[in-house]
Design an enzyme around this catalytic site. Structure first.
Site, PDB file in Angstrom:
ATOM      1  N   CYS A 169       0.800  -1.222   0.000  1.00  0.00           N
ATOM      2  CA  CYS A 169       0.000   0.000   0.000  1.00  0.00           C
ATOM      3  C   CYS A 169       0.834   1.274   0.000  1.00  0.00           C
ATOM      4  CB  CYS A 169      -0.962  -0.010   1.181  1.00  0.00           C
ATOM      5  SG  CYS A 169      -2.170  -1.350   1.065  1.00  0.00           S
ATOM      6  N   HIS A 309      -2.263   8.491   6.088  1.00  0.00           N
ATOM      7  CA  HIS A 309      -2.651   7.220   5.477  1.00  0.00           C
ATOM      8  C   HIS A 309      -4.119   6.963   5.801  1.00  0.00           C
ATOM      9  CE1 HIS A 309      -2.158   3.256   3.775  1.00  0.00           C
ATOM     10  NE2 HIS A 309      -2.673   2.713   4.868  1.00  0.00           N
ATOM     11  N   GLU A 320      -0.307   5.990  13.356  1.00  0.00           N
ATOM     12  CA  GLU A 320       0.237   7.194  12.723  1.00  0.00           C
ATOM     13  C   GLU A 320      -0.009   8.450  13.548  1.00  0.00           C
ATOM     14  OE1 GLU A 320      -1.158   8.345   8.853  1.00  0.00           O
ATOM     15  OE2 GLU A 320      -3.035   7.265   9.093  1.00  0.00           O
ATOM     16  N   LYS A 341      -9.127   8.886   2.044  1.00  0.00           N
ATOM     17  CA  LYS A 341      -9.715   7.551   1.909  1.00  0.00           C
ATOM     18  C   LYS A 341     -11.146   7.531   2.424  1.00  0.00           C
ATOM     19  CE  LYS A 341      -5.329   4.981   2.231  1.00  0.00           C
ATOM     20  NZ  LYS A 341      -4.407   6.110   2.457  1.00  0.00           N
ATOM     21  N   HIS A 346      -9.725   2.920  -0.271  1.00  0.00           N
ATOM     22  CA  HIS A 346      -8.304   2.566  -0.244  1.00  0.00           C
ATOM     23  C   HIS A 346      -7.993   1.711  -1.471  1.00  0.00           C
ATOM     24  CE1 HIS A 346      -4.390   1.475   0.831  1.00  0.00           C
ATOM     25  NE2 HIS A 346      -4.571   0.934   2.034  1.00  0.00           N
ATOM     26  N   PHE A 405       1.052  -3.280   4.323  1.00  0.00           N
ATOM     27  CA  PHE A 405       1.306  -4.628   4.814  1.00  0.00           C
ATOM     28  C   PHE A 405       2.755  -5.001   4.499  1.00  0.00           C
ATOM     29  CE2 PHE A 405      -3.333  -6.388   4.549  1.00  0.00           C
ATOM     30  CZ  PHE A 405      -3.682  -5.551   5.579  1.00  0.00           C
TER      31      PHE A 405
END
Length: 421
Positions: A169, A309, A320, A341, A346, A405
């Protein structure tokens, strides 16, 4: 002499917005593009919502032959690339092709076409031994993600380095980061870069269902993506592509190009910890942010807006939040943060590049996009997460981050040209 990287053209195909004008309108309005999946019957799945692009290859200018040989992710990338080249005002025959490079990010490549071809070859999974006579003549292109880079290279007749960056990602941030490095080191003067993914398929939905990463809020698709909200319960899968023309500053200046923004710094780290888990202290993301600031020669206080993110999973949002505090100190509490997002889902490897376009538009238009659906704050996410409505504000420097990931953590800084000079 230091070589600087500037953005001179952008193209984007995102849920709810095709082209930078429509995409900006979506960001400014706080409109969400999440809905019940329409590409297939989602009823067997735990999560049945997604953010789909309203994309017709023929309407977008692809020929029937192009549409047939390209996977949907490749189609999105090529159309976005054509938009970016047109906005940059670049004529490929006026460039030295050996000084033109391509860098494209993708997390899952041609997932859509590979799943479709498997179903055909196996008679919907009935046969273990398949008849290759039923295979598409373009099946090889679906197997090798490098085919996407080849198609994009033809858009601008690039004969320099051409690469696929696949780091989950963070692919969309890392592909542009690699392009930035090619310009800084002197390998290329122009790079057509960005990312694409079209993962809204049964196999991808099933994979995320298995680890319960996506939201089961199927009865309210419009408000299903809720980064930083106390009631968030997973991300919404999306799709899309964004491509940018990056140029060395003097190259762009000599041809009189309009410069949208400058890329000042980029860094990436890995936590070497867990495939999907994140440590709560956010140390690796904080280190990526600190390294990007160092490359840019900036202090954390220079950051006017953080594009988070913000996937909408509890561990990511807390991770984060901790990273911003660790990297920026007290300034983190004074800096607006948001996650787009919440509006467009996403799109895995593509989202980092789509977010870079959003950051550049924020700089150009004095706009901080909102986090849609943020109505009930999580006390553990206690920064200035901009809720519901966009904020009119001069933005000179933006920090954009990504988390993927495998433990990947990436950060990029973009600025208004001349900021900090």
């Amino acid at each position: 002499m230091d070589r600087r990287t500037v953005i001179t053209g952008m193209g984007v195909l995102a849920p709810g917005g095709t082209g930078t004008k429509d995409f900006l309108e979506l960001l400014a309005s706080g409109r969400t593009a999440t809905r019940r999946i329409s590409f297939f019957d989602p009823s067997p799945f735990r999560s049945q919502v997604a953010a789909e692009c309203d994309f017709d290859p023929a309407v977008a200018g692809l020929t029937h032959r192009e549409a047939r040989r390209m996977d949907r992710a490749t189609q999105l990338a090529v159309v976005a690339a054509r938009q970016a080249v047109a906005e940059a005002g670049i004529e490929p025959d006026e460039l030295d092709p050996h000084r033109v490079a391509v860098s494209v990010g993708t997390a899952v490549g041609a997932t859509t076409s590979l799943e479709r071809e498997y179903l055909v070859l196996s008679d919907s999974g009935r046969d273990w031994l398949v008849d290759p006579g039923y295979a598409s003549p373009h099946l090889f292109d679906y197997f090798v993600p490098s085919a996407i880079a080849s198609e994009v290279a033809w858009v601008i007749d690039a004969e320099g380095p051409a690469a696929i960056v696949s780091s989950g990602c963070t692919s969309g941030l890392d592909s542009v980061g690699y392009a930035h490095q090619l310009i800084r080191e002197g390998t290329a003067d122009v790079v057509l870069t960005g990312a694409t993914d079209a993962p809204i398929s049964p196999i991808a939905v099933a994979c995320f269902d298995a680890i319960k990463a996506t939201t089961p809020r199927n009865d309210d698709a419009e408000h299903a993506s809720r980064p930083f909200d106390l009631t968030r319960n997973g991300f919404v899968l999306g799709e899309g592509a964004a491509m940018l023309v990056l140029e060395e500053y003097e190259h762009a200046r000599r041809r009189g190009a309009h410069i949208i923004a400058e890329i000042n710094g980029y860094a990436t780290r890995c936590n070497a910890y867990h495939m999907t888990g994140l440590k709560p202290d956010g140390r690796e993301m904080a280190e990526a942010i600190t390294a990007a600031l160092a490359e840019a020669g900036m202090d954390g206080d220079a950051v006017d807006y953080i594009n988070a993110h913000g996937s909408g999973t509890k561990q990511n949002d807390r991770h984060e939040t901790a990273a911003f505090k660790r990297a920026l100190g007290d300034h983190a509490y004074q800096t607006p943060v948001s996650s787009i997002k919440s509006m467009i889902g996403h799109s895995l490897g593509a989202i980092g590049s789509i977010e870079i376009v959003a950051c550049a538009l924020a700089i150009e238009n004095g706009l901080v996009p909102p986090t849609a659906n943020l109505r009930e704050r999580d006390p553990e996410c206690d920064l200035d997460y901009v809720p519901i409505h966009a904020r009119d504000q001069r933005v000179d420097t933006v920090l954009s981050v990504g988390s993927g990931f495998g433990g990947f953590q990436s950060a990029m800084l973009l600025s208004r040209l001349g900021n900090g000079d």
